[in-house]
Write an enzyme that holds these catalytic residues in place. Structure first.
Site, PDB file in Angstrom:
ATOM      1  N   ASP A 240      -2.234   5.697  -5.555  1.00 38.38           N
ATOM      2  CA  ASP A 240      -2.418   4.855  -4.377  1.00 38.38           C
ATOM      3  C   ASP A 240      -2.655   3.400  -4.760  1.00 38.38           C
ATOM      4  O   ASP A 240      -3.728   3.037  -5.241  1.00 38.38           O
ATOM      5  CB  ASP A 240      -3.598   5.386  -3.565  1.00 38.38           C
TER       6      ASP A 240
ATOM      7  N   ASP B 233       0.830  -1.189   0.000  1.00 40.82           N
ATOM      8  CA  ASP B 233       0.000   0.000   0.000  1.00 40.82           C
ATOM      9  C   ASP B 233       0.873   1.250   0.000  1.00 40.82           C
ATOM     10  O   ASP B 233       1.515   1.571   1.004  1.00 40.82           O
ATOM     11  CB  ASP B 233      -0.905  -0.019   1.238  1.00 40.82           C
TER      12      ASP B 233
END
Length: 425
Positions: free
Chosen positions: A253, A39
């Site tokens: 992201d 992430d």
């Protein structure tokens, strides 16, 4: 002694399959393997801990869920409030007193939450030592020990935790850099076709990647977006003080599956996507996805979308990236209207895996740049080893199972992944 690190990837970007990318990390002595989501939108590492309340115990992925046991590791220690790491991450927590466990809480946009306390233990990572060769790299890393989770944690894609590659000092790459083991440069190439891909720490030598600046003083990786065109026709951006179109910040992201646009741009984009198909009627699936029936080739029937960034950098998204098949000939659209706002109150642009897939992204935190290029994420890249000056091939991996095993099931369980937005603290 700066080295390069290879993280083996699994998962994919399809909301009807795994809907996330994950890697395997090894923690403790004796060493235990854990599967964690990679992430770029988060700054901490955390894993589920023994006796965790409401933590997942089952998963539809072909992995074994494990919970970290601090007492079982001879090198594991609790981080207390008086230690430097805790002072840095909990400076606003007035209740954190010397000798107490250093607590953490992370809340996501869909209401799910993980909480627990920080611990420190040995991580064993794969240092690149030759073409497609690795050896062990050890480092003492601080990470969250999750003792409680809230919200729906029964997802079929449940994994052991999360590894954050954000810019803050608590992220895995920042901690390794502070130990003198790596430079704060990493890259990923997420394969939407076969799953898995490439994720590595180190300077990419080949392929060459054009870059643009990161927006300064931002929590996430933001780049300046100047325009969006759909099939060659530009969307109308908001007007500035002199009536000229303004630029927007876009968050890059890997921890988000879909892509989110400000409501006005989202409406324009959707209208342009469907403009050539007035006969198609949209319907809603699970109160979230706009879907339709279509029997043709989607890449021939729908427009290519291109994001324009500073420094003449383009990000191209093809129909097979932003349209996903739920059932035979039933497609849903991966674009969503933004549900979160930035600090200044404007609606966020958030580009997740459906946009990032099939491209090599390079994040250079030290020089505050980000770049990308279209690439075959099932192949390999060349990375420079700072320790020796040698250049090595780093190949793609896929540690996950094959196939869209969720195709004929309800997509309601995807809500956790589809709408997860990182907390803007």
């Amino acid at each position: 002694m700066l080295g390069t690190v290879d993280f083996m990837l699994g998962g994919d970007s399809s909301p009807t399959s795994t809907a996330l990318y994950y890697t395997k990390i090894t923690i403790g002595n004796p060493p235990v393997d854990y599967h964690v989501q990679v992430d770029t939108g988060s700054d901490i590492v955390w894993v589920n801990c023994k006796d965790c309340e409401n933590c997942p115990t089952k998963t539809g992925l072909r992995i074994t869920l494990r919970q970290y046991d601090l007492k079982a590791s001879s090198t594991g220690t609790v981080i207390t409030c008086d230690q430097q790491f805790c002072t840095a991450v909990s400076e606003t927590n007035q209740n954190c007193k010397a000798g107490m466990n250093c607590a953490y809480t992370v809340t996501y946009g869909d209401g799910t939450k993980t909480e627990g306390y920080y611990v420190r233990d040995d991580f064993k990572l794969d240092q690149v030592t030759g073409n497609h060769q690795t050896s062990a790299m050890n480092g003492s890393i601080a990470f969250g020990c999750s003792t409680k989770q809230a919200g729906d944690t029964s997802s079929s894609q449940a994994i052991d935790g999360l590894i954050g590659f954000g810019q803050d000092n608590t992220s895995i790459i920042s901690q390794l850099a502070s130990l003198g083991k790596v430079k704060r440069v990493f890259s990923h190439c997420l394969d939407s076709k076969k799953g898995g891909g490439i994720f590595a720490i180190g300077e990419v030598v080949e392929p060459k990647v054009n870059k643009t600046r990161l927006v300064p003083r931002q929590l996430h990786y933001n780049a300046v977006m100047e325009a969006i065109d759909v099939g060659g026709k530009q969307l109308d951006f908001p007007k500035g003080i002199f009536g000229l179109p303004t630029s927007l910040n876009a968050v890059i992201d890997s921890g988000t599956t879909l892509a989110y646009l400000p409501s006005d741009l989202y409406k324009q984009l959707m209208d342009m996507i469907m403009a050539q198909h007035q006969e198609i009627k949209l319907h809603t699936v699970e109160e979230l996805f706009k879907c339709f029936w279509y029997s043709g080739n989607i890449d021939d029937g729908f427009p290519v979308i291109k994001f324009h960034f500073e420094d003449s950098l383009f990000l191209t998204v093809y129909p097979h990236n932003y349209l996903f098949e739920v059932k035979d000939e039933e497609y849903c659209i991966g674009w969503q209207s933004s549900v979160m706002k930035s600090r200044d109150g404007t609606e966020m642009t958030l580009l997740g895996d459906i946009v990032l897939s099939d491209k090599l992204f390079v994040y250079d935190i030290e020089n505050q740049t980000i770049g990308w290029t279209q690439y075959d994420c099932g192949s390999s890249i060349k990375i420079k080893d700072e320790k020796t000056g040698s250049v090595y091939d780093v190949a793609a991996h896929n540690i996950s199972s094959n196939g869209n095993w969720l195709r004929d099931n309800s997509v309601s369980f995807l809500l956790f992944i589809a709408v997860v937005l990182h907390l803007i603290a």
